[in-house]
Design a protein around this motif. Structure first.
Motif, PDB file in Angstrom:
ATOM      1  N   GLN A 116      46.083  40.091 -39.010  1.00  0.00           N
ATOM      2  CA  GLN A 116      47.113  40.513 -39.972  1.00  0.00           C
ATOM      3  C   GLN A 116      46.491  41.375 -41.069  1.00  0.00           C
ATOM      4  O   GLN A 116      47.055  42.384 -41.475  1.00  0.00           O
ATOM      5  CB  GLN A 116      47.785  39.267 -40.577  1.00  0.00           C
ATOM      6  CG  GLN A 116      48.917  39.583 -41.533  1.00  0.00           C
ATOM      7  CD  GLN A 116      50.116  40.226 -40.834  1.00  0.00           C
ATOM      8  OE1 GLN A 116      50.374  39.954 -39.657  1.00  0.00           O
ATOM      9  NE2 GLN A 116      50.833  41.066 -41.522  1.00  0.00           N
TER      10      GLN A 116
ATOM     11  N   LEU B 109      52.574  47.145 -29.647  1.00  0.00           N
ATOM     12  CA  LEU B 109      51.987  45.889 -29.159  1.00  0.00           C
ATOM     13  C   LEU B 109      52.012  45.947 -27.632  1.00  0.00           C
ATOM     14  O   LEU B 109      53.049  45.731 -27.030  1.00  0.00           O
ATOM     15  CB  LEU B 109      52.809  44.694 -29.636  1.00  0.00           C
ATOM     16  CG  LEU B 109      52.872  44.519 -31.145  1.00  0.00           C
ATOM     17  CD1 LEU B 109      54.202  44.971 -31.695  1.00  0.00           C
ATOM     18  CD2 LEU B 109      52.610  43.082 -31.528  1.00  0.00           C
TER      19      LEU B 109
ATOM     20  N   ALA C 285      46.960  41.128 -30.163  1.00  0.00           N
ATOM     21  CA  ALA C 285      46.655  39.738 -30.516  1.00  0.00           C
ATOM     22  C   ALA C 285      46.665  38.798 -29.298  1.00  0.00           C
ATOM     23  O   ALA C 285      45.979  37.785 -29.293  1.00  0.00           O
ATOM     24  CB  ALA C 285      47.649  39.242 -31.563  1.00  0.00           C
TER      25      ALA C 285
END
Ligand SMILES: Cc1ncc(COP(=O)(O)O)c(C=O)c1O
Length: 394
Positions: free
Chosen positions: A101, A169, A204
């Protein structure tokens, strides 16, 4: 001043999701709402032993200030891991951050000014949207299908606007669970590189793959000095250690390190060493395998339950990994309106609208399939299906 402060804060105000998670935490709910991994699978015993060893043998370096760039052996280890993914990485290309983050925020802080345009998939990761919001940017959003971002729409958008950043993403996207296809990765890489547009790739969930072969990061597919790629130990070791990283051009990484130094001097010395030792002792592959086995079973349990209980007018994604899947409700039904009825029946989820930076997605719902106990999944989905049927025209 008051007005300026209020405007800034409004853009980053606590999300409805965080409020919801707080309200339902510890209550008698089956929760598909959280963004959390399953805490029963954290490697607590190994982490305790490693911590003990570090504090016993490390001459207290783990308790001292450290380099802004990160713990050198950990930077080397991450670089090696990134080379295995096809990136040209040495330690100089890696900045260790306080979770990925922080990497998203640092890149945004370095690149974005008020009024700039960010191109991104819609829906997208909420906390990234909030990070970008704090720089008062505008969004041009790109639709998605089962292969990820619509690259024809990307090409069209690039012809008509000059974004300061493309955000994507690629794997098991939060919130949809969708993976960007190999062909489209290549296209995104080429389009961004051709115009020298910075691209921020948030990966992630890379390691949480349950089916299919890993796909190369976009950053490995075309020469682009402005390609940034983020990752994290939050999904493989534990989020509470707050250790992530950002990969990029060595010179740009050195400058991001300066920005990071202003923010928090450096990431936690102790937990960086813990993450490094966990990896150096060869424990990561086993932990990833263990997580993937458990999470795959939960994903399959949710897919089977959806198949059994949802009315035919409800559609959902089939993620190959990650933590989330995404429901599309029948036309006219609304995730926000559904939520209180679902809560009455004892089940919670996150309505999908908040993941859409320019609005839309009212008839969508995000479900976390990894955090609820396995035995609750079927019952929770049955309750959700009953709610959808009883409140709609499904
Ligand atoms: C897509 C995505 N990116 C980044 C993060 C940030 O994770 P961390 O800061 O713990 O690395 C998360 C956390 O949920 C996420 O879902």
């Amino acid at each position: 001043m008051e007005t300026h402060f209020a405007r800034r804060m409004q853009r980053v105000s606590a999300s409805a999701i965080m409020e919801l998670i707080k309200t339902t935490a510890g209550g008698n709910f089956i929760s598909f709402a959280s963004g959390l991994p399953d805490p029963s699978l954290f490697p607590a015993r190994e982490l305790r032993d490693i911590t003990d060893d570090i504090l016993t043998r490390d001459d207290n370096n783990a308790l001292q200030y450290g380099a802004a760039e990160g713990f050198a052996p950990l930077r080397d280890w991450v670089a090696q891991r990134l080379r295995e993914r096809g990136l040209k990485a040495t330690a100089e290309n890696v900045l260790i951050t306080s979770g990925s983050q922080q990497a998203l925020d640092l890149v945004a802080r370095a690149l974005l000014d008020a009024g700039d345009t960010v191109l991104m998939e819609s829906p997208s990761y909420l906390a990234a949207i909030q990070a970008f919001d704090s720089y008062e940017v505008n969004y041009v959003t790109l639709p998605m299908d089962e292969d990820g971002m619509d690259t024809a729409a990307l090409e069209k958008a690039l012809a008509s606007c000059s974004p300061k950043l493309i955000f994507t993403l690629p794997n098991f996207q939060n919130p949809t669970g969708i993976t960007l296809s190999a062909e489209r990765r290549q296209r995104v890489a080429e389009l961004a590189a051709a115009k020298d547009i910075p691209i921020l790739e948030d990966d992630a969930y890379y390691d949480l793959r349950y089916d299919g072969e890993p796909l190369p990061p976009i950053a490995s597919l075309a020469e682009n000095r402005w390609a940034f790629y983020t990752g994290t130990f939050s999904k493989t070791i534990a989020p509470g250690i707050r250790v992530g990283w950002v990969y990029g051009d060595a010179d740009l990484i050195a400058r991001l390190a300066q920005l990071k130094q202003i923010t928090d001097l450096h990431s936690n010395s102790l937990t960086q060493r813990i993450a490094y030792e966990f990896c150096a002792r060869g424990k990561l592959p086993g932990q990833i395998e263990f997580l993937c086995r458990a999470y795959k079973e939960k994903r399959d349990a949710m897919l089977t339950a959806l198949q059994h209980s949802m009315p035919p007018s409800v559609r959902w994604t089939h993620p190959q990994g990650g933590m989330f899947l995404f429901l599309t409700l029948p036309d006219g039904q609304d995730g926000d309106a559904l939520l209180p009825h679902a809560m009455e029946r004892g089940v919670v989820f996150v309505p999908g609208a908040s993941f859409h930076p320019n609005g839309g997605g009212a008839n969508t719902v995000r479900l976390n399939f990894v955090s609820p106990p396995h035995q609750d999944i079927e019952r929770g989905i049955t309750l959700l299906a009953q709610t959808i049927v009883s409140t709609g025209r499904a």
